[in-house]
Design an enzyme around this catalytic site. Structure first.
Site, mmCIF file in Angstrom:
data_model
loop_
_atom_site.group_PDB
_atom_site.id
_atom_site.type_symbol
_atom_site.label_atom_id
_atom_site.label_comp_id
_atom_site.label_asym_id
_atom_site.label_seq_id
_atom_site.Cartn_x
_atom_site.Cartn_y
_atom_site.Cartn_z
ATOM 1 N NE ARG A 112 30.140 43.843 38.349
ATOM 2 C CZ ARG A 112 29.938 43.079 39.426
ATOM 3 N NH1 ARG A 112 30.713 43.214 40.486
ATOM 4 N NH2 ARG A 112 28.959 42.208 39.442
ATOM 5 C CE LYS A 134 26.347 60.566 22.198
ATOM 6 N NZ LYS A 134 25.513 60.985 21.044
ATOM 7 C CD GLU A 176 30.005 63.369 12.480
ATOM 8 O OE1 GLU A 176 29.486 64.308 13.122
ATOM 9 O OE2 GLU A 176 29.504 62.228 12.427
ATOM 10 C CE LYS A 214 31.324 64.755 20.849
ATOM 11 N NZ LYS A 214 31.952 63.718 19.999
ATOM 12 C CD GLU A 224 22.873 62.341 22.879
ATOM 13 O OE1 GLU A 224 21.871 61.868 22.347
ATOM 14 O OE2 GLU A 224 24.031 62.095 22.519
ATOM 15 N NE ARG A 228 28.047 63.670 23.915
ATOM 16 C CZ ARG A 228 28.968 62.848 24.406
ATOM 17 N NH1 ARG A 228 29.111 62.718 25.713
ATOM 18 N NH2 ARG A 228 29.764 62.172 23.603
ATOM 19 C CG ASN A 232 22.788 62.972 18.288
ATOM 20 O OD1 ASN A 232 23.616 62.146 17.941
ATOM 21 N ND2 ASN A 232 22.443 63.136 19.551
ATOM 22 C CG HIS A 235 24.321 62.070 13.775
ATOM 23 N ND1 HIS A 235 24.796 63.300 13.367
ATOM 24 C CD2 HIS A 235 25.419 61.309 14.032
ATOM 25 C CE1 HIS A 235 26.120 63.275 13.383
ATOM 26 N NE2 HIS A 235 26.520 62.090 13.769
ATOM 27 C CG HIS A 239 21.748 57.103 13.447
ATOM 28 N ND1 HIS A 239 21.614 57.400 14.783
ATOM 29 C CD2 HIS A 239 23.044 57.389 13.128
ATOM 30 C CE1 HIS A 239 22.777 57.834 15.254
ATOM 31 N NE2 HIS A 239 23.648 57.848 14.257
ATOM 32 C CG HIS A 252 28.786 57.933 10.963
ATOM 33 N ND1 HIS A 252 27.450 57.698 11.223
ATOM 34 C CD2 HIS A 252 29.162 58.952 11.772
ATOM 35 C CE1 HIS A 252 27.038 58.526 12.162
ATOM 36 N NE2 HIS A 252 28.045 59.299 12.504
#
Length: 349
Positions: A112, A134, A176, A214, A224, A228, A232, A235, A239, A252
């Protein structure tokens, strides 16, 4: 009977991001370094010389985005159990974004939640992936669809690691950086255009400003729910490209570069971005050998894949686009699907 429970919201976790030569690291708990064979060969000895802990294990996992899966995370967890790591233990992610994402996710679910530290060794990870918490893995349905927001204890960004980085991977990180400049900081974009991003002083400034941007965004919107999502940019398209190509053809950052060009074409079509500025962004990406073209075989299938993206809600696709000029942004979920398909069709030639 209804018994209400009102948990007290936890304040955002604070941690340090150190941009400098990797310092000696001392831990009073067992530590496991998660890395891959390539990074281990290049950097593990140096990192081990700087770590002091009650116990240090090294877990190597396969190298590549195609191994960013729940099975790989389960293998990390199995090794933690076998080594009898407890809830006081710590994971160290030594590698690029793939290693960081999987290590952070493993830390978030092992008993946990245990602590983890990021030591990013690629430019992409140093300027983006290692900051913000993330974590996650890919599935056959799409990228990063299983994961958690889970912040590290610290991030150690040592630019010296970049000296062994292949030029292609370095360029993927630049994508990026360009993303953040286009969305938030026109002056930073001008700096990127006007400097050699392989030169040491430019590299340090590039990393520092990217991390600052960032961090500013994450501090305002950790989970997000608003701002935030702007990170993306590129992205949503990227993706789909990564999924269509089996996570093997493009790095990526390369897919993000193509995705930004696609997003810019949509922004031009919507009257949000001038052609001259779209061309400036494209030219900067091309200067570092990043791909800007992709053959969309089936625009309808490409469009339908958007609905597996985490940013899609209520049956609407949310597009992150430049907001009128470089350094500004907008989010649109009201774009005519036929317009999107027409833009995608231009990439089919």
């Amino acid at each position: 009977m209804i018994v209400p429970i009102e948990p007290v919201p936890a304040p955002p976790k604070r941690y340090d991001i150190i941009i400098d030569t990797l310092p000696p690291l001392r831990f009073e708990v067992p530590v496991a370094i998660v890395t891959n064979p390539t990074v281990a060969r290049l950097h593990l000895k140096r990192v081990l010389e700087r770590i002091e802990a009650s116990k240090v294990e090294v877990f190597e996992v396969p190298d590549g985005e195609e191994y960013k899966t729940i099975d790989t995370v389960l293998s990390i967890l199995d090794r933690l159990f076998a080594a009898r790591f407890d809830r006081s233990s710590l994971l160290i992610a030594l590698g690029g974004g793939v290693i960081g994402d999987m290590t952070g996710f493993a830390a978030s679910i092992y008993q946990r939640g245990i602590g983890f530290v990021q030591i990013p060794t690629t430019l992409l990870a140093q300027v983006d992936a290692s900051v913000g918490g993330k974590t996650g893995v890919n599935t056959r349905w799409g990228k990063n669809l299983i994961g958690a927001f889970y912040q590290p204890e610290a991030v150690y960004i040592d630019p010296d690691f970049l000296s062994t980085l292949p030029r292609r991977e370095y360029a993927a990180g630049i994508a990026e950086v360009v993303k953040m400049a286009v969305m938030f900081d026109r002056e930073f974009f001008d700096f990127l255009e006007g400097h050699d991003l392989f030169e040491r002083s430019s590299v340090v400034r590039m990393i520092a400003r990217s991390v600052e941007l960032k961090a500013e965004v994450v501090n305002q919107d950790e989970k997000e729910r608003g701002l935030r999502a702007v990170l993306n940019y590129g992205h949503t398209f990227a993706h789909v490209i990564e999924n269509e190509t089996g996570y093997g053809r493009y790095l990526h950052g390369e897919a993000v570069a193509i995705g930004m060009v696609m997003a810019n074409e949509l922004a031009v079509e919507l009257g949000l971005l001038g052609r001259a500025e779209a061309d400036r962004i494209r030219a900067l990406l091309e200067r570092y050998g990043l791909p800007v073209r992709y053959r969309v075989e089936d625009p309808e299938a490409f469009y339908e894949h958007f609905f597996l993206d985490k940013k899609t809600a209520g049956g609407k696709v949310k597009f992150i686009l430049p907001g009128g000029s470089i350094g500004t942004h907008t989010m649109r979920d009201d774009v005519d699907p036929d317009l999107v398909r027409r833009v995608l069709a231009r990439f089919g030639g």
